[in-house]
Design an enzyme around this catalytic site. Structure first.
Site, mmCIF file in Angstrom:
data_model
loop_
_atom_site.group_PDB
_atom_site.id
_atom_site.type_symbol
_atom_site.label_atom_id
_atom_site.label_comp_id
_atom_site.label_asym_id
_atom_site.label_seq_id
_atom_site.Cartn_x
_atom_site.Cartn_y
_atom_site.Cartn_z
ATOM 1 N N ARG A 31 0.844 -1.204 0.000
ATOM 2 C CA ARG A 31 0.000 0.000 0.000
ATOM 3 C C ARG A 31 0.871 1.243 0.000
ATOM 4 O O ARG A 31 1.749 1.394 0.843
ATOM 5 C CB ARG A 31 -0.896 -0.061 1.243
ATOM 6 C CG ARG A 31 -1.823 1.095 1.477
ATOM 7 C CD ARG A 31 -3.003 0.635 2.338
ATOM 8 N NE ARG A 31 -2.603 -0.149 3.501
ATOM 9 C CZ ARG A 31 -2.405 0.360 4.725
ATOM 10 N NH1 ARG A 31 -2.560 1.656 4.958
ATOM 11 N NH2 ARG A 31 -2.057 -0.430 5.722
ATOM 12 N N GLU A 62 -15.784 -17.659 -1.216
ATOM 13 C CA GLU A 62 -15.990 -17.157 0.152
ATOM 14 C C GLU A 62 -17.470 -16.807 0.333
ATOM 15 O O GLU A 62 -17.987 -16.807 1.445
ATOM 16 C CB GLU A 62 -15.109 -15.911 0.337
ATOM 17 C CG GLU A 62 -14.865 -15.525 1.762
ATOM 18 C CD GLU A 62 -13.941 -14.311 1.887
ATOM 19 O OE1 GLU A 62 -13.325 -13.884 0.901
ATOM 20 O OE2 GLU A 62 -13.852 -13.784 3.006
#
Ligand SMILES: CC(C)=CCNc1ncnc2c1ncn2[C@@H]1O[C@H](COP(=O)(O)O)[C@@H](O)[C@H]1O
Ligand SMILES: [Zn+2]
Length: 353
Positions: free
Chosen positions: A106, A207
């Site tokens: 990031r 998921e």
């Protein structure tokens, strides 16, 4: 707590464990979080904004909003270093002997680039090594599916660089992020390229319900491990593919309950795969956000599915076979397990199973 309960607790803490599915920013403990928040009063963060307490649940959307908030709290290289070291120390204190951490590189307006982000995590791992903690830590770079294929390609390049320059610390890639956003097909090309370069792949798959097409596509790679795979059992074709390729599953019970993708512990897909004898590894996912630790996950599985202490031991030992580090590391860990076994079982001597 009764004496028996205390001794059982010691068994789970001292049980040597392998953690293969831990997102760095989701693993920040409430202690560390308090220290970080104190440095950033302007963000006005309260406890419930970064952690889901016992008995509470959130929607998937609310969980991903928590990560957005946590990212505001960890936006400098200094924060990332502190968080990495604290998370490693906490896993070590919980009896984890081998840890594969994963995190999304990031950049931030504070001047941190994605490369600096990865270097900082690796620096944290190296500094912990100097503290001589009894834990071997490796790293996977995460691709956030929300960020799209171009960013994914950049992440693969970065991972390829580090694969050759990190002394074996960087082993592979993870595909994660909000499963309701984007499509797996956008990641086939970068992930295939990564595999060709020798990077291992741990992908969040199925998921949520209704992703059979995406999952079937990504299983063609095939990945080296699957995160969650919660809804694989809805499709006999997918189950067959996972079984025939013997792809290990990373299973995170508390995460799935608190994120409400599984209604109750006894309905968790651990039962399905365990009964098949399929390779499965218990993991925490986000021990900070979900207020859990790996010892607790083992305990929950044992009590929900009636496992004996010997079966629990085997579960933790077999996880060694599914790590991404080379064979020499696996042999070393297996020796460690053998050495530790008598002391761990001494805690529960005389207690009926
Ligand atoms: C919402 C919920 C139940 C979460 C658990 N399941 C998850 N599914 C997909 N991606 C995840 C999950 N938990 C963490 N992540 C990823 O890990 C990131 C946080 O760790 P990091 O910044 O990569 O260091 C999140 O922004 C997200 O991209
Ligand atoms: Zn995850």
């Amino acid at each position: 707590m009764t004496e028996i309960a205390e001794r059982q607790l010691l068994y789970y803490t001292d049980l040597p464990k392998v953690e293969l599915h831990a997102h760095l920013n989701g693993s920040i403990s409430s202690n560390t979080m308090k220290r970080l928040v104190a440095k950033k009063p302007h963000l006005q963060i309260q406890n419930g904004m970064t952690m889901i307490d016992k008995g509470q649940k959130r929607t998937l959307e609310e969980c991903f909003e928590m990560f957005r908030i946590i990212h505001q709290i960890t936006d400098t290289a200094e924060d990332i270093l502190l968080v990495t070291k604290d998370v490693i120390r906490e896993f070590a204190a919980d009896g984890v002997k081998y840890l594969e951490l994963r995190s999304t590189p990031r950049a931030s307006p504070t001047g941190m680039t994605k490369r600096m982000y990865v270097e900082t995590v690796l620096e944290g791992i190296r500094q912990c090594k100097e503290e001589e903690l009894d834990i071997d830590v490796r790293f996977l770079l995460a691709i956030d599916r929300r960020a799209g294929s171009e960013i994914a390609k950049e992440t693969v390049k970065l991972a390829e660089d580090f694969l050759h320059s990190s002394d074996g610390l960087v082993l592979g890639l993870d595909l994660s992020g909000d499963p309701t956003v984007g499509h797996g097909k956008d990641f086939m090309e970068p992930l295939s390229e990564a595999k060709r370069s020798g990077l291992k792949l741990a992908l969040h798959l199925s998921e949520i319900a209704g992703q059979e097409e995406e999952t079937a596509l990504l299983l063609n790679l095939p990945p080296d491990r699957i995160g969650h795979g919660t809804f694989l059992c809805n499709s006999s074709d997918l189950v067959e593919t996972v079984k025939s390729n013997q792809i290990p599953l990373e299973l995170c019970l508390t995460s799935n309950i608190k994120g409400q993708t599984v209604p109750s512990f006894d309905q968790h897909h651990f039962g399905f795969w365990y009964n098949l004898g399929h390779p499965s590894v218990l993991c925490t996912d986000d021990k900070g956000v979900f207020a859990t630790d790996l010892s607790l996950e083992y305990q929950l599985v044992a009590s929900t599915f009636n496992l004996t202490s010997e079966q629990v031991w085997e579960l933790s030992r077999q996880a060694i076979d599914y790590i991404f580090a080379p064979e020499s590391v696996k042999s070393h860990l297996k020796e460690k397990w053998t050495k530790l076994k008598p002391d761990v079982f001494r805690h529960i001597e005389g207690i009926p199973n």
